[in-house]
Each structure stands twice: as C-alpha cells, then as structure tokens.
Design a protein around this motif. Sequence first.
Motif, short mmCIF file in Angstrom:
data_model
loop_
_atom_site.label_atom_id
_atom_site.label_comp_id
_atom_site.label_asym_id
_atom_site.label_seq_id
_atom_site.Cartn_x
_atom_site.Cartn_y
_atom_site.Cartn_z
N MET B 1 0.84 -1.20 0.00
CA MET B 1 0.00 0.00 0.00
C MET B 1 0.87 1.24 0.00
O MET B 1 1.87 1.30 0.71
CB MET B 1 -0.88 0.04 1.25
CG MET B 1 -1.92 -1.05 1.32
SD MET B 1 -3.33 -0.76 0.23
CE MET B 1 -2.86 -1.71 -1.18
N SER B 2 0.48 2.21 -0.77
CA SER B 2 1.25 3.45 -0.77
C SER B 2 0.80 4.33 0.38
O SER B 2 -0.36 4.32 0.76
CB SER B 2 1.07 4.18 -2.10
OG SER B 2 -0.29 4.46 -2.31
N PRO B 7 3.17 9.49 -1.24
CA PRO B 7 3.03 8.46 -2.26
C PRO B 7 4.11 8.59 -3.32
O PRO B 7 4.82 9.59 -3.38
CB PRO B 7 1.65 8.75 -2.85
CG PRO B 7 1.40 10.17 -2.55
CD PRO B 7 2.15 10.52 -1.32
N ARG B 8 4.23 7.62 -4.15
CA ARG B 8 5.29 7.66 -5.15
C ARG B 8 4.92 6.78 -6.32
O ARG B 8 4.02 5.95 -6.24
CB ARG B 8 6.61 7.17 -4.55
CG ARG B 8 6.49 5.71 -4.16
CD ARG B 8 7.58 5.25 -3.23
NE ARG B 8 7.43 3.81 -3.06
CZ ARG B 8 8.33 2.92 -3.40
NH1 ARG B 8 9.48 3.30 -3.91
NH2 ARG B 8 8.13 1.64 -3.22
N LEU B 9 5.65 6.96 -7.38
CA LEU B 9 5.53 6.05 -8.50
C LEU B 9 6.51 4.92 -8.22
O LEU B 9 7.65 5.16 -7.85
CB LEU B 9 5.89 6.75 -9.80
CG LEU B 9 4.90 7.83 -10.23
CD1 LEU B 9 5.46 8.61 -11.39
CD2 LEU B 9 3.56 7.22 -10.60
N THR B 10 6.06 3.71 -8.40
CA THR B 10 6.90 2.57 -8.05
C THR B 10 7.96 2.34 -9.12
O THR B 10 7.63 2.17 -10.29
CB THR B 10 6.05 1.30 -7.94
OG1 THR B 10 4.96 1.58 -7.08
CG2 THR B 10 6.86 0.15 -7.40
N PRO B 11 9.23 2.32 -8.72
CA PRO B 11 10.27 1.97 -9.69
C PRO B 11 10.00 0.57 -10.25
O PRO B 11 9.50 -0.29 -9.51
CB PRO B 11 11.56 1.98 -8.86
CG PRO B 11 11.23 2.80 -7.66
CD PRO B 11 9.77 2.60 -7.39
N ILE B 12 10.29 0.38 -11.50
CA ILE B 12 9.87 -0.86 -12.17
C ILE B 12 10.45 -2.10 -11.48
O ILE B 12 9.80 -3.14 -11.41
CB ILE B 12 10.24 -0.81 -13.67
CG1 ILE B 12 9.38 -1.80 -14.44
CG2 ILE B 12 11.72 -1.02 -13.91
CD1 ILE B 12 9.23 -1.47 -15.90
N TRP B 15 8.25 -3.04 -8.56
CA TRP B 15 6.82 -3.17 -8.81
C TRP B 15 6.27 -4.53 -8.40
O TRP B 15 5.22 -4.63 -7.78
CB TRP B 15 6.52 -2.90 -10.29
CG TRP B 15 5.17 -3.39 -10.66
CD1 TRP B 15 3.99 -2.75 -10.44
CD2 TRP B 15 4.83 -4.67 -11.21
NE1 TRP B 15 2.94 -3.53 -10.84
CE2 TRP B 15 3.44 -4.71 -11.31
CE3 TRP B 15 5.58 -5.77 -11.61
CZ2 TRP B 15 2.76 -5.83 -11.82
CZ3 TRP B 15 4.92 -6.86 -12.12
CH2 TRP B 15 3.53 -6.88 -12.22
N GLU B 18 5.55 -4.99 -4.82
CA GLU B 18 4.40 -4.18 -4.41
C GLU B 18 3.09 -4.81 -4.90
O GLU B 18 2.10 -4.82 -4.18
CB GLU B 18 4.55 -2.77 -4.96
CG GLU B 18 4.02 -1.73 -4.00
CD GLU B 18 4.61 -0.36 -4.26
OE1 GLU B 18 3.98 0.39 -5.01
OE2 GLU B 18 5.69 -0.06 -3.70
N ALA B 19 3.13 -5.34 -6.11
CA ALA B 19 1.92 -5.99 -6.66
C ALA B 19 1.56 -7.21 -5.81
O ALA B 19 0.39 -7.44 -5.50
CB ALA B 19 2.17 -6.40 -8.10
N ILE B 41 0.94 -5.24 -18.95
CA ILE B 41 1.92 -4.20 -19.31
C ILE B 41 2.61 -4.59 -20.61
O ILE B 41 2.88 -3.75 -21.47
CB ILE B 41 2.97 -4.01 -18.18
CG1 ILE B 41 2.31 -3.50 -16.90
CG2 ILE B 41 4.08 -3.06 -18.63
CD1 ILE B 41 1.87 -2.06 -16.94
#
Lengths: 276, 80
Positions: B1-2, B7-12, B15, B18-19, B41
Amino acid sequence: MTNYGLVIDQERCIGCQACAVSCKQENNVPMGQFWNRVLTEGGEKMDTPSGGYPEDGGSGSLDMQYQPTACQHCENAPCVKVCPVNATYTRDDGIVEIDYDKCIGCRYCMAACPYNARVFNWDEPEHMPEEGTGDVEARPQGVVEKCTFCSHRVEDGLDPACVVNCPADARIFGDLDDETSTVSKYINEYETDQLLEDRGTKPKTHYISGEMSPGRPQTSDKMESELDDVSPWSDGDDDVPSKEADSVGSESSSSSHSVEGGEIPYATPAKSGGDD
Amino acid sequence: MSDPQQPRLTPIDEWEDEAEAMLDDVEYDTDLGVQMARDAIRVSNGELTDAEFHEKYHEAVLEEFGEDQRPTKPEGFDDD
C-alpha cells in the motif's frame, strides 16, 4: 469523437494540494484514501528538496518539483485488460471508469496499474462529515476506486473539480481529439511528458515541464467546450496564447484579457463543488 | 500500500513486490493476478497482443472467477 485528457503544467504547480483536497470533497473519497495526490520529486519526504544548501560561497544544489498524480486514463490501460468481470472499462469519451456494482474487489487492476492510482476500500468507508461530501455516492466496502476525471461534472459540461480549484491554473482539461482545444495546443506547443512512457500505456495526462505555459485561468466552472468565449485571452479565432503572443500581450476588451509576463488574469473564484 | 502522506511512483524493479503485497490477502489467486498484471503491461508495450493475452489466461480466469468478461476477447473466440 471526444477523447478527454488533462495537461498539468508542473512549472505552475505550487504543491498546495488544492487538487487533492477538492477531489476528496467533490468525490466523497473516504478518510485515509486519495484519488489525487501531489508527489514531491526531490527529497525523501513531502515538500523537501534533494541536494544541499550553498556552502562556502558555492551555488548549492537544492532541487524540488511537484508531481501531481492520479489515474492517467490510459489509452492502453492495463487495468482494463486484467479485469475479469469488465468492471473497469473505457468510456467512449476516453475516461476510464469503474462500475462499482460489478467490481468484486479482486484488486488485479491495482496490481496492473503502474501509477498506484487505485485505492481499495478495505473497510466500510468513513467520511467527514458522516453523510459524506460532494455529488458522488459513497462506494461500498470491498471495491476499488479511483479518479474519474469527475465524469459526473464532465457530463454536465463542467471541468473536473481539481481543474476548477487549482489556484495556479496549472491544470487544463479538454478534448485531445479537438486540435483547437487548449490541451491539444499546449501539447503541440510545449514540451510535454507522460508518466512511465516506456510502459506503453499511453496516458491521457500530459505534463509540461521546463518552460511555464500561461495555464488556463478559470473564469467559470464550465468546460472550455461549453464557453462561448473560450479563454480569457480570447481575441478571435485562435484564442490559446502562443509563446510569442504571451510575451507580446494584447489589449483587453470587454470579452478579452491579456497576459503579460507572469501576470495572471483575474479569475472568478470557483466553487468547490457540492451543489453545482 | 502506498502511504498517502508521501506516495510515489513505483520503480519498475520494485513493482512486482508491491503488486504481490497488494494481492497478498485477496481471496483470489495472487500469482494469477501478478502474472496477468505483468503481461497486461507487455500488451501495452506491444510485446503481446490482446488476443494472445486473452487466450493465455482464459482458462485460468474462468476457473478462478467462473467467468471471463475481459475486453481483450478476440472476435470469434470460442469461450468454451
């Protein structure tokens, strides 16, 4: 065909969070959840820069920028492709929306969204005040929710709440398929980026950085397409200020205004939503 | 959870973790969700077509959810 999109001028954004707050209010977003967030690009914490202060007569390296982020309403939306019950779908006008009656809360869409734009109602949503806010019904426990570009407002010819309430005029909403719209003109005229372009999602939110645009001062809640006098700079056929026109300025008349230097034309205070 | 406070954009490269965390206690198949997210994606990137994506996961989705209403279904695709 209409294809709604958003331009955010990061050079104009002042990180005030008005977009985040007005989004929460307008869309009845539960406590602890945000559909619209303003990230800080720079230091580790919110509103903190990276780099250091000048020392010993040096120039210093402080650097910070705001990165407003919400659902990007991607043309190639991975969230839409993974939804097993077709609860997340793309409307004919390009807005990616969720049918909360269909959503089963599997959260596959959340995993597929590269922008962390979706939130899940783990518990029964709580609102302050308890009866909720804005013009949107609360979503039940167990569903995923996110920015809708304020589709309920758009359907009434009104700009999204975050656009209307941005005091820096940094957010411009409109039809990407209409080459005369301000969003289209700014995308053509200014250097714009989309978030995580390498993932091929084709976001419909475009960010201006590097050179500040004149933004789009709000003169009413109405969308640009609903206005007779499309913008405050209107002087006839082409009323979106170009870089050249911006530096020159023009004479104001009863139906037009000028933008000179960094001056921002008077904009009628926008309502924060709720009874539009 | 962000964290909504920052909050942030998740570095690839982060990811996938986090998923998995997002789907950790979901009552549906976590692995299927992560795999589908990854391949969705790839569809966006053009590495996989909608039809290939649909066919690859059709049976698993049917088994897990009892239906497959994804919009990636190719014309003439046999649901059975």
